[in-house]
Write a protein that holds these residues in place. Structure first.
Motif, PDB file in Angstrom:
ATOM      1  N   GLY A 261      -4.896  -1.420  -3.076  1.00 54.41           N
ATOM      2  CA  GLY A 261      -4.451  -0.114  -3.564  1.00 54.41           C
ATOM      3  C   GLY A 261      -3.417   0.523  -2.652  1.00 54.41           C
ATOM      4  N   ASP A 262      -3.582   0.345  -1.351  1.00 53.66           N
ATOM      5  CA  ASP A 262      -2.635   0.885  -0.370  1.00 53.66           C
ATOM      6  C   ASP A 262      -1.256   0.250  -0.557  1.00 53.66           C
ATOM      7  OD1 ASP A 262      -4.705   2.359   0.943  1.00 53.66           O
ATOM      8  OD2 ASP A 262      -5.292   0.540   2.019  1.00 53.66           O
ATOM      9  N   LYS A 265       0.647   1.465  -3.672  1.00 51.34           N
ATOM     10  CA  LYS A 265       1.242   2.797  -3.467  1.00 51.34           C
ATOM     11  C   LYS A 265       2.474   2.723  -2.571  1.00 51.34           C
ATOM     12  CE  LYS A 265      -3.159   5.212  -3.741  1.00 51.34           C
ATOM     13  NZ  LYS A 265      -4.252   5.667  -2.871  1.00 51.34           N
ATOM     14  N   ALA A 266       2.509   1.755  -1.673  1.00 51.37           N
ATOM     15  CA  ALA A 266       3.571   1.701  -0.655  1.00 51.37           C
ATOM     16  C   ALA A 266       4.833   0.961  -1.090  1.00 51.37           C
ATOM     17  CB  ALA A 266       3.028   1.058   0.625  1.00 51.37           C
ATOM     18  N   GLU A 269       7.865   0.461  -7.559  1.00 52.49           N
ATOM     19  CA  GLU A 269       7.319  -0.007  -8.851  1.00 52.49           C
ATOM     20  C   GLU A 269       7.997  -1.297  -9.318  1.00 52.49           C
ATOM     21  OE1 GLU A 269       4.717   0.297 -12.115  1.00 52.49           O
ATOM     22  OE2 GLU A 269       4.815   1.754 -10.481  1.00 52.49           O
ATOM     23  N   ARG A 276       0.722  -5.030 -12.294  1.00 45.51           N
ATOM     24  CA  ARG A 276       0.081  -4.645 -11.028  1.00 45.51           C
ATOM     25  C   ARG A 276      -0.983  -5.656 -10.604  1.00 45.51           C
ATOM     26  NH1 ARG A 276      -0.697   1.654  -9.971  1.00 45.51           N
ATOM     27  NH2 ARG A 276       1.432   2.305 -10.398  1.00 45.51           N
TER      28      ARG A 276
END
Length: 341
Positions: A261-262, A265-266, A269, A276
């Motif tokens: 998840g980290d 986000k980093a 896109e 994803r």
């Protein structure tokens, strides 16, 4: 004693942790060339950028993205970029050509490159020898994906000229080339590889995403993605190189502690290639092959030289000065400054 310490410090300002960041970033505006920024191979570079690690070191970094590592190398040789985020073996190739390039921060401790065949165009594939006369897609001709393909071909008794090399990039173009049957095999990296695997458009032949497997293939630790620059740049801008190394080491350490998840986000896109879940799988597959601290393994340069010598007569006959193609000095200081990332 005090005078002696002052002289030593004056002749090597970057030896003091934190000193380079505060006072000796000679070139705050730096251009870094990379061949396929979206690849997990270069994840530390992206993390250093998106989490602000470069800025924290006083750097204003421009990242120039190219189709493959050989193009990124050309940008530095041509003077349009200062530093390359690229494959370690280019430092060896260029020494033979009389160009002094030196790696100074490691991003990957295994190549992460996967060679696989297209099940549609090669349904009866049995051995690497079956690739003779076929079209093999690489990120860009001359890049590390091309080098690994040559290495695997050579082990099967094939010459580089026995296949047709096609540059397909490191993103959606590479995926499309396989799915449409434009190429019969591919040498590429994640997330491209995981995406093709998930859709049944790839059968793996050689996989260097697992460190132990890569060590077996190459006969030792094979340094992969790294930051390298002309020796002249490092000589003129030691504080700038230190700042870059600091940022990459912080990124290396952050990645090892990060969850899927980290990472999502980093990264931008666009890196996810529209899926994803595939990117998360790709990250989990690649995480173990990424450097934990930016350090080059002592045996790594010789492993790389040996691998290249097995497919390149010029390198086999050349006397390579391995000490001149890498240094751990910058990352040692970075680790002292950021012991926990």
């Amino acid at each position: 004693m005090q005078r002696r310490n002052f002289v030593v410090a004056g002749s090597a300002l970057i030896a003091l942790p934190g000193f380079a960041t505060a006072q000796t970033v000679e070139k705050p505006k730096v251009t870094i060339a990379v061949g396929g920024k979206n690849l997990l191979y270069y994840l530390p570079l992206t993390i250093a950028e998106t989490l602000g690690y470069f800025k924290a070191e006083g750097l204003d970094v421009t990242i120039a993205d190219f189709a493959g590592g050989s193009r990124a190398l050309q940008a530095v040789i041509g003077g349009s970029a200062d530093v390359v985020s690229g494959a370690f073996e280019h430092t060896i190739n260029m020494q033979v050509k009389g160009q002094r390039l030196r790696a100074f921060a490691l991003q990957g401790r295994a190549p992460q490159i996967v060679l696989g065949v297209n099940p549609k165009t090669m349904p009866n594939f049995k051995t690497v020898a079956d690739l003779k006369g076929k079209k093999l897609g690489v990120t860009a001709p001359g890049s590390s994906t091309n080098v690994l393909a040559n290495f695997v071909l050579a082990k099967a008794g094939l010459k580089p000229s026995d296949v047709s090399i096609v540059g397909v990039g490191a993103g959606s173009g590479a995926v499309a080339a396989m799915r449409s049957g434009q190429i019969d095999a591919i040498s590429n990296l994640d997330p491209v590889i995981t995406l093709l695997l998930r859709s049944g458009d790839l059968k793996i032949v050689s996989d260097t995403r697992v460190v132990a497997d890569a060590d077996k293939i190459f006969g030792g630790p094979m340094p992969a993605g790294c930051m390298y620059a002309p020796q002249s740049f490092l000589d003129k801008n030691p504080g700038t190189a230190q700042a870059i190394a600091n940022a990459i080491v912080r990124a290396d350490k952050w990645i090892q502690q990060a969850g899927a998840g980290d990472i999502i986000k980093a990264v931008p896109e666009s890196f996810l290639l529209g899926d994803r879940a595939v990117y998360i799988d790709a990250f989990l597959a690649a995480k173990g092959a990424l450097s934990v601290d930016g350090m080059f393994p002592e045996a790594g340069p010789e492993t790389a030289r040996r691998a290249l010598a097995s497919i390149d007569k010029e390198i086999a006959e050349a006397k390579i000065d391995l000490a001149a193609i890498y240094t751990n000095d910058f990352v040692k200081r970075a680790n002292a400054k950021y012991p926990k990332g």
